[in-house]
Design an enzyme around this catalytic site. Structure first.
Site, PDB file in Angstrom:
ATOM      1  N   SER A 182       9.278  -4.674   0.165  1.00 30.88           N
ATOM      2  CA  SER A 182       8.644  -4.675  -1.156  1.00 30.88           C
ATOM      3  C   SER A 182       9.597  -4.603  -2.332  1.00 30.88           C
ATOM      4  CB  SER A 182       7.623  -3.547  -1.251  1.00 30.88           C
ATOM      5  OG  SER A 182       6.416  -3.898  -0.614  1.00 30.88           O
ATOM      6  N   LYS A 188       9.300  -7.297  -4.944  1.00 33.49           N
ATOM      7  CA  LYS A 188       8.405  -7.261  -6.111  1.00 33.49           C
ATOM      8  C   LYS A 188       9.176  -7.174  -7.420  1.00 33.49           C
ATOM      9  CE  LYS A 188       4.335  -5.277  -3.769  1.00 33.49           C
ATOM     10  NZ  LYS A 188       4.801  -5.141  -2.384  1.00 33.49           N
ATOM     11  N   SER A 198       3.154  -0.381  -5.428  1.00 38.06           N
ATOM     12  CA  SER A 198       3.521  -1.455  -4.497  1.00 38.06           C
ATOM     13  C   SER A 198       2.294  -2.263  -4.089  1.00 38.06           C
ATOM     14  CB  SER A 198       4.232  -0.899  -3.258  1.00 38.06           C
ATOM     15  OG  SER A 198       5.004  -1.902  -2.642  1.00 38.06           O
TER      16      SER A 198
END
Length: 463
Positions: free
Chosen positions: A114, A117, A294
């Site tokens: 993640s 991102k 997230s």
């Protein structure tokens, strides 16, 4: 001469109070409710940023930056921690100069999870103003009473009065507009138009259990509450609608007083009369939630906004192509980005830690991109870091001093963010461990090892 370091207790208290404000380069990136929390009543909106007390000291050329040798001494043994598995890639950059200060396989493409991102956040803030909003519309269909609900890619749209996301647009409000616009004609049927997004609804390289695991759904241009069946389940895995666009159409039909009268797939007629529209929270709010919690669905929808802005198909492939193009526009090494989705869920995603540190360093020096820091979790206080940095053995000395995006997949643990070192120098960092052991105990061990690395950065002048 080095700058005196603020007392840790004071810094922690300020971060806890205003965890969504970051000062870098002497400019504050803030949001309206944060401004009020620190005593400024002005409202953040397009072009206006409230003046607020700093959370982190301004980046400046004053304090001396760490040396490569000093960082190597401080980090070498920590990066060799068995909890990080058999492959760890790391980079540390100076935010003032953008210079790489330390690298261990820093240019090696690795699975980012993640932390990817951060790339989505930087690119969508490049192509759109932070105040940009996604507009969900309803237009008249071809038959009397037909209403076409057109998805704009807003995953925060609320199905009812109680929604998952704060300040979200709401279907009941849109239904009120539609009924007024129809006048004497009663609503007869809802037609769902989710044609803005193209291609597969699940990402390439996603694990087989991801679509049903509760942390993501089919990615469609029309959905409500991040496709959650229960909109009050804000965090963690929760049941998602298998067909989010159809579920949104059903919720809209119920709000119009015609439950069950839904056509699943359709398209708005050319030149159709608009009957109503509702708008998402500003883009910066969506970026904040994506980074803090997230949120995979917001990430995929924002990546498609990058694609649309660069006139690419709003698909996984189009978003990946557009993302690389925007990184190139920013003067970043786009060749070090090999993402195939916007969330980091894919096993096929590859990034170099050097690129992540580059993106964060650029953000400290770029007004629009600086907004990225408002959404980064604060160590020990917020988002995906709220339950970390809780003991001395797990980086506890850096609680409140580190802001970072985390990443976790089976066998992958990562972190990338920003920290001010003991001398007041602002550093950006990324550490990607993509061959760690599997299991909850291994995940915890890898996260604590990563937290010790970032705590070492916070603690050292490293010269």
């Amino acid at each position: 001469m080095t700058r005196p370091r603020p007392q840790r207790g004071l810094r922690v208290a300020i971060v806890a109070l205003a965890a969504s404000v970051v000062l870098t380069g002497g400019v504050v990136a803030g949001r309206d409710w944060v401004a009020r929390a620190v005593g400024d009543a002005r409202v953040w909106h397009a072009g206006i940023v409230p003046s607020t007390p700093p959370v982190l000291p301004p980046a400046s050329a004053g304090p001396q930056s760490p040396t490569t040798a000093g960082l190597s001494t401080a980090l070498r043994d920590l990066l060799a921690d068995p909890g990080l598995g058999t492959h760890v890639a790391a980079s540390v950059h100076d935010s003032v100069t953008g210079q790489s200060l330390f690298a261990s396989d820093g240019d090696t493409p690795s699975t980012p999870a993640s932390t990817a991102k951060l790339i989505t956040a930087a690119t969508v803030l490049t192509v759109h103003d932070p105040a940009y909003r996604l507009r969900t519309r309803a237009v008249a269909g071809t038959a009397p009473g037909d209403v076409v609900l057109i998805g704009a890619g807003d995953p925060t749209l609320a199905a009812g009065k109680v929604g998952t996301y704060p300040d979200a647009a709401r279907l009941p409000d849109l239904a009120t507009q539609v009924k007024a616009a129809l006048g004497g004609t009663a609503p007869a049927r809802v037609i769902v138009d989710s044609s803005l997004f193209e291609g597969p609804v699940f990402g390439p390289g996603w694990d087989e259990d991801i679509p049903t695991g509760g942390n993501v759904s089919a990615i469609t241009a029309l959905m409500t509450d991040g496709a959650r069946v229960d909109p009050t389940r804000v965090r963690g895995g929760t049941k998602r609608y298998p067909e989010p666009a159809l579920a949104a159409g059903q919720a809209f039909a119920a709000a119009l007083g015609i439950p069950g009268r839904v056509q699943q797939a359709g398209k708005a007629p050319d030149g159709a009369k608009e009957l109503g529209a509702v708008e998402s929270p500003p883009l910066i709010r969506l970026v904040d939630v994506m980074l803090t919690e997230s949120d995979n669905i917001i990430a995929e929808c924002l990546a498609r906004q990058v694609a649309l802005a660069r006139k690419k198909p709003a698909s996984f492939e189009g978003a990946a192509e557009a993302t690389r193009a925007v990184l190139g526009e920013l003067g970043l090494p786009a060749a070090e980005d090999d993402l195939v989705d916007g969330s980091g869920l894919s096993r096929r995603d590859r990034l170099t830690p050097s690129l992540l540190a580059d993106v964060l360093a650029l953000a400290t020096r770029t007004d629009r991109l600086r907004a990225v820091f408002a959404g980064l979790p604060v160590a020990g206080f917020s988002g995906t870091l709220r339950d970390r940095y809780r003991s001395p053995a797990a980086g506890g000395a850096a609680a409140g001093l580190v802001r970072a995006k985390t990443g976790t997949l089976r066998g992958v643990s990562s972190i990338a963010g920003i920290v001010v070192d003991a001398d007041g120098r602002t550093l950006t960092f990324a550490v990607l461990a993509d061959q760690v052991a599997v299991g909850q105990a291994a995940i915890t061990a890898s996260q604590q090892a990563l937290d010790r690395v970032t705590a070492a950065l916070a603690a050292c002048g490293c010269r």
